[in-house]
Scaffold this motif. Structure first.
Motif, PDB file in Angstrom:
ATOM      1  N   ALA A 164       0.910  -1.252   0.149  1.00 27.84           N
ATOM      2  CA  ALA A 164       0.007  -0.116   0.003  1.00 27.84           C
ATOM      3  C   ALA A 164       0.910   1.275  -0.035  1.00 27.84           C
ATOM      4  O   ALA A 164       0.554   2.133  -0.843  1.00 27.84           O
ATOM      5  N   VAL A 165       1.821   1.217   0.735  1.00 25.46           N
ATOM      6  CA  VAL A 165       2.646   2.385   0.889  1.00 25.46           C
ATOM      7  C   VAL A 165       3.283   2.574  -0.440  1.00 25.46           C
ATOM      8  O   VAL A 165       3.675   3.799  -1.088  1.00 25.46           O
ATOM      9  N   LEU A 166       4.162   1.629  -0.938  1.00 28.90           N
ATOM     10  CA  LEU A 166       4.869   1.656  -2.452  1.00 28.90           C
ATOM     11  C   LEU A 166       3.847   2.248  -3.289  1.00 28.90           C
ATOM     12  O   LEU A 166       4.169   3.120  -4.139  1.00 28.90           O
ATOM     13  N   PHE A 167       2.635   1.521  -3.424  1.00 25.34           N
ATOM     14  CA  PHE A 167       1.518   2.134  -4.392  1.00 25.34           C
ATOM     15  C   PHE A 167       1.369   3.632  -4.324  1.00 25.34           C
ATOM     16  O   PHE A 167       1.192   4.479  -5.314  1.00 25.34           O
ATOM     17  N   SER A 168       0.989   3.779  -3.053  1.00 26.32           N
ATOM     18  CA  SER A 168       0.735   5.199  -2.740  1.00 26.32           C
ATOM     19  C   SER A 168       1.916   6.380  -3.015  1.00 26.32           C
ATOM     20  O   SER A 168       1.704   7.242  -3.580  1.00 26.32           O
ATOM     21  N   TYR A 169       3.097   5.818  -2.731  1.00 27.81           N
ATOM     22  CA  TYR A 169       4.156   6.666  -3.098  1.00 27.81           C
ATOM     23  C   TYR A 169       4.455   6.720  -4.519  1.00 27.81           C
ATOM     24  O   TYR A 169       4.524   8.022  -4.956  1.00 27.81           O
ATOM     25  N   LYS A 170       4.116   5.824  -5.343  1.00 30.88           N
ATOM     26  CA  LYS A 170       4.504   5.695  -6.743  1.00 30.88           C
ATOM     27  C   LYS A 170       3.447   6.617  -7.232  1.00 30.88           C
ATOM     28  O   LYS A 170       3.605   7.433  -8.429  1.00 30.88           O
ATOM     29  N   MET A 171       2.220   6.684  -6.781  1.00 30.79           N
ATOM     30  CA  MET A 171       1.199   7.474  -7.313  1.00 30.79           C
ATOM     31  C   MET A 171       1.222   9.035  -6.995  1.00 30.79           C
ATOM     32  O   MET A 171       0.581   9.904  -7.395  1.00 30.79           O
ATOM     33  N   GLY A 172       2.136   9.283  -5.918  1.00 33.35           N
ATOM     34  CA  GLY A 172       2.188  10.553  -5.659  1.00 33.35           C
ATOM     35  C   GLY A 172       1.498  10.938  -4.487  1.00 33.35           C
ATOM     36  O   GLY A 172       1.188  12.363  -4.232  1.00 33.35           O
ATOM     37  N   TRP A 173       0.756  10.006  -3.810  1.00 35.41           N
ATOM     38  CA  TRP A 173      -0.264  10.426  -2.923  1.00 35.41           C
ATOM     39  C   TRP A 173       0.730  10.731  -1.623  1.00 35.41           C
ATOM     40  O   TRP A 173       0.035  11.452  -0.611  1.00 35.41           O
ATOM     41  N   ILE A 174       1.750  10.086  -1.513  1.00 38.75           N
ATOM     42  CA  ILE A 174       2.586  10.582  -0.132  1.00 38.75           C
ATOM     43  C   ILE A 174       3.759  11.451  -0.871  1.00 38.75           C
ATOM     44  O   ILE A 174       4.488  11.035  -1.621  1.00 38.75           O
ATOM     45  N   ARG A 175       3.988  12.419  -0.146  1.00 38.33           N
ATOM     46  CA  ARG A 175       5.074  13.449  -0.347  1.00 38.33           C
ATOM     47  C   ARG A 175       5.893  13.505   0.641  1.00 38.33           C
ATOM     48  O   ARG A 175       5.420  13.875   1.633  1.00 38.33           O
ATOM     49  N   VAL A 176       7.100  13.130   0.288  1.00 34.98           N
ATOM     50  CA  VAL A 176       8.153  13.227   1.523  1.00 34.98           C
ATOM     51  C   VAL A 176       8.709  14.678   1.694  1.00 34.98           C
ATOM     52  O   VAL A 176       9.479  15.014   0.802  1.00 34.98           O
ATOM     53  N   THR A 177       8.238  15.425   2.477  1.00 34.48           N
ATOM     54  CA  THR A 177       8.809  16.589   2.705  1.00 34.48           C
ATOM     55  C   THR A 177       9.419  17.003   4.053  1.00 34.48           C
ATOM     56  O   THR A 177       9.494  16.098   4.891  1.00 34.48           O
ATOM     57  N   ARG A 178      10.161  18.085   4.259  1.00 37.09           N
ATOM     58  CA  ARG A 178      10.889  18.313   5.335  1.00 37.09           C
ATOM     59  C   ARG A 178       9.946  18.282   6.746  1.00 37.09           C
ATOM     60  O   ARG A 178      10.052  17.643   7.767  1.00 37.09           O
ATOM     61  N   ARG A 179       8.617  18.845   6.405  1.00 37.07           N
ATOM     62  CA  ARG A 179       7.493  18.780   7.519  1.00 37.07           C
ATOM     63  C   ARG A 179       7.233  17.237   7.766  1.00 37.07           C
ATOM     64  O   ARG A 179       6.941  17.016   9.075  1.00 37.07           O
ATOM     65  N   PHE A 180       7.047  16.642   6.753  1.00 38.68           N
ATOM     66  CA  PHE A 180       6.774  15.204   7.044  1.00 38.68           C
ATOM     67  C   PHE A 180       7.854  14.610   7.742  1.00 38.68           C
ATOM     68  O   PHE A 180       7.437  13.725   8.596  1.00 38.68           O
ATOM     69  N   TYR A 181       8.959  14.515   7.348  1.00 37.18           N
ATOM     70  CA  TYR A 181      10.088  14.079   7.863  1.00 37.18           C
ATOM     71  C   TYR A 181      10.329  14.506   9.483  1.00 37.18           C
ATOM     72  O   TYR A 181      10.509  13.447  10.409  1.00 37.18           O
ATOM     73  N   GLY A 182      10.111  15.772   9.796  1.00 37.50           N
ATOM     74  CA  GLY A 182      10.418  16.213  11.154  1.00 37.50           C
ATOM     75  C   GLY A 182       9.096  15.501  11.962  1.00 37.50           C
ATOM     76  O   GLY A 182       9.366  15.154  13.036  1.00 37.50           O
ATOM     77  N   PHE A 183       7.814  15.643  11.375  1.00 40.51           N
ATOM     78  CA  PHE A 183       6.803  14.967  12.346  1.00 40.51           C
ATOM     79  C   PHE A 183       7.107  13.530  12.344  1.00 40.51           C
ATOM     80  O   PHE A 183       6.681  13.034  13.760  1.00 40.51           O
ATOM     81  N   VAL A 184       7.330  12.580  11.590  1.00 41.11           N
ATOM     82  CA  VAL A 184       7.400  11.299  11.736  1.00 41.11           C
ATOM     83  C   VAL A 184       8.854  11.004  12.723  1.00 41.11           C
ATOM     84  O   VAL A 184       8.630  10.126  13.768  1.00 41.11           O
ATOM     85  N   MET A 185       9.757  11.857  12.549  1.00 42.98           N
ATOM     86  CA  MET A 185      10.783  11.606  13.688  1.00 42.98           C
ATOM     87  C   MET A 185      10.436  11.957  15.022  1.00 42.98           C
ATOM     88  O   MET A 185      10.771  11.165  16.023  1.00 42.98           O
ATOM     89  N   ALA A 186       9.853  12.975  15.234  1.00 43.11           N
ATOM     90  CA  ALA A 186       9.385  13.419  16.334  1.00 43.11           C
ATOM     91  C   ALA A 186       8.489  12.284  17.098  1.00 43.11           C
ATOM     92  O   ALA A 186       8.375  11.917  18.450  1.00 43.11           O
ATOM     93  N   ALA A 187       7.251  11.962  16.216  1.00 45.13           N
ATOM     94  CA  ALA A 187       6.301  10.784  16.558  1.00 45.13           C
ATOM     95  C   ALA A 187       6.852   9.817  17.013  1.00 45.13           C
ATOM     96  O   ALA A 187       6.726   8.902  18.166  1.00 45.13           O
ATOM     97  N   ALA A 188       8.240   9.158  16.232  1.00 47.51           N
ATOM     98  CA  ALA A 188       8.727   8.064  16.471  1.00 47.51           C
ATOM     99  C   ALA A 188       9.426   8.084  17.833  1.00 47.51           C
ATOM    100  O   ALA A 188       9.577   7.198  18.606  1.00 47.51           O
ATOM    101  N   LEU A 189      10.115   9.281  18.121  1.00 46.91           N
ATOM    102  CA  LEU A 189      10.864   9.324  19.314  1.00 46.91           C
ATOM    103  C   LEU A 189       9.881   9.076  20.641  1.00 46.91           C
ATOM    104  O   LEU A 189      10.365   8.640  21.492  1.00 46.91           O
ATOM    105  N   GLY A 190       8.861   9.879  20.545  1.00 52.18           N
ATOM    106  CA  GLY A 190       7.827   9.705  21.609  1.00 52.18           C
ATOM    107  C   GLY A 190       7.419   8.408  21.954  1.00 52.18           C
ATOM    108  O   GLY A 190       7.181   7.921  22.742  1.00 52.18           O
ATOM    109  N   PHE A 191       7.043   7.746  20.441  1.00 52.36           N
ATOM    110  CA  PHE A 191       6.442   6.256  20.646  1.00 52.36           C
ATOM    111  C   PHE A 191       7.706   5.440  21.420  1.00 52.36           C
ATOM    112  O   PHE A 191       7.319   4.628  22.075  1.00 52.36           O
TER     113      PHE A 191
END
Length: 282
Positions: A164-191
């Motif tokens: 699902a992630v590979l398909f969504s990424y190839k379709m352009g539904w998921i855009r990896v931006t700085r904001r996306f990166y920062g949010f994921v890293m902060a959430a992962a650290l808290g988790f």
């Protein structure tokens, strides 16, 4: 951590001043990008390679083949540990001790590789082998106490998330931006901090600790873990894509395989926990 996996903080697999999660060789201030000054990087003005492409540049086939090798090693050792270390009341402590020991060894290998400047295929395959032993033990325990269907569901769930992630990424539904990166890293650290606290309370206080891995809270945090794993995959796909696009050396395919394997292990463990809780509530 500078990336979804520590191995991607090496060389081109890092965030540059002008980009968001890749090589960004075309940015005028990409001086911190090691690939921007290499002969096989693209020219900022023309977008064409500055020199003929090298024959040792990483390709997607390289990433796929290396990932198949690491996952294949993991699956083989997981299967062997499942068969040779049956989890039953007679040898439960021994099997668990071997599984935990294998997990610690795998962690050490992962950290050594993460801090190396170059990929070491032997270390990466050793990590996969010992990680497989750990997964084999916990999967066998799950099959014994919750039923084999739980393991099958976790495997299928992991495969579905990846697809699902590979398909969504190839379709352009998921855009990896700085904001996306920062949010994921902060959430992962808290988790990770919450799960560590829960583990410590469980070890020293007994029971389920803070209850983050059982019942309704266990389902919630399991789902959060899977979502974070899916976000890690998106970051991995972006960084692999940039590595192929900007001509990373072929050896970097081992690091890409290493990072993808780590992420898939994360997702599988979270899936296993979710289906364990659902099975136990039946």
């Amino acid at each position: 951590m500078r990336s979804s996996n520590p191995v991607f903080s090496r060389r081109g697999f890092s965030r540059d001043n002008g980009g968001y999660a890749g090589f960004d060789a075309q940015h005028p201030q990409a001086g911190t990008n090691p690939y921007a000054t290499n002969p096989y990087a693209t020219d900022p003005a023309t977008g064409m390679p500055q020199a003929p492409a090298r024959t040792n540049a990483m390709t997607m086939d390289d990433v796929v083949s290396r990932t198949a090798m690491t996952l294949g090693t993991l699956i083989v050792t997981a299967t062997l540990s499942w068969v040779l270390l049956p989890v039953d009341p007679a040898n439960l402590k021994t099997s668990y001790a071997i599984g935990i020991g294998a997990a610690l060894v795998a962690f050490v290998f992962a950290m050594i590789q993460s801090f190396k400047q170059k990929a070491a295929p032997g270390l990466i395959l050793a990590y996969a082998a010992f990680e497989g032993v750990f997964l084999g033990v916990i999967s066998a325990a799950t099959s014994t106490y919750f039923g084999a269907g739980v393991v099958i569901q976790a495997v299928l769930g992991t495969m579905c998330v990846f697809a699902a992630v590979l398909f969504s990424y190839k379709m352009g539904w998921i855009r990896v931006t700085r904001r996306f990166y920062g949010f994921v890293m902060a959430a992962a650290l808290g988790f990770i901090l919450l799960m560590l606290a829960n583990t410590l309370f469980a070890v020293f206080g007994g029971g389920d600790g803070l209850g983050f891995r059982s019942g309704g809270l266990g389902l919630l945090f399991g789902a959060i873990g899977v979502i974070l794993g899916a976000c890690f995959l998106a970051l991995d796909f972006k960084q692999v894509e940039d590595g192929v696009t900007y001509g990373a050396p072929r050896e970097e395919a081992w690091l890409a395989a290493f990072g993808l394997t780590m992420t898939l292990v994360w997702i599988y463990i979270e899936m296993l926990r979710i289906f364990q809780i659902l099975s136990g509530d039946d």
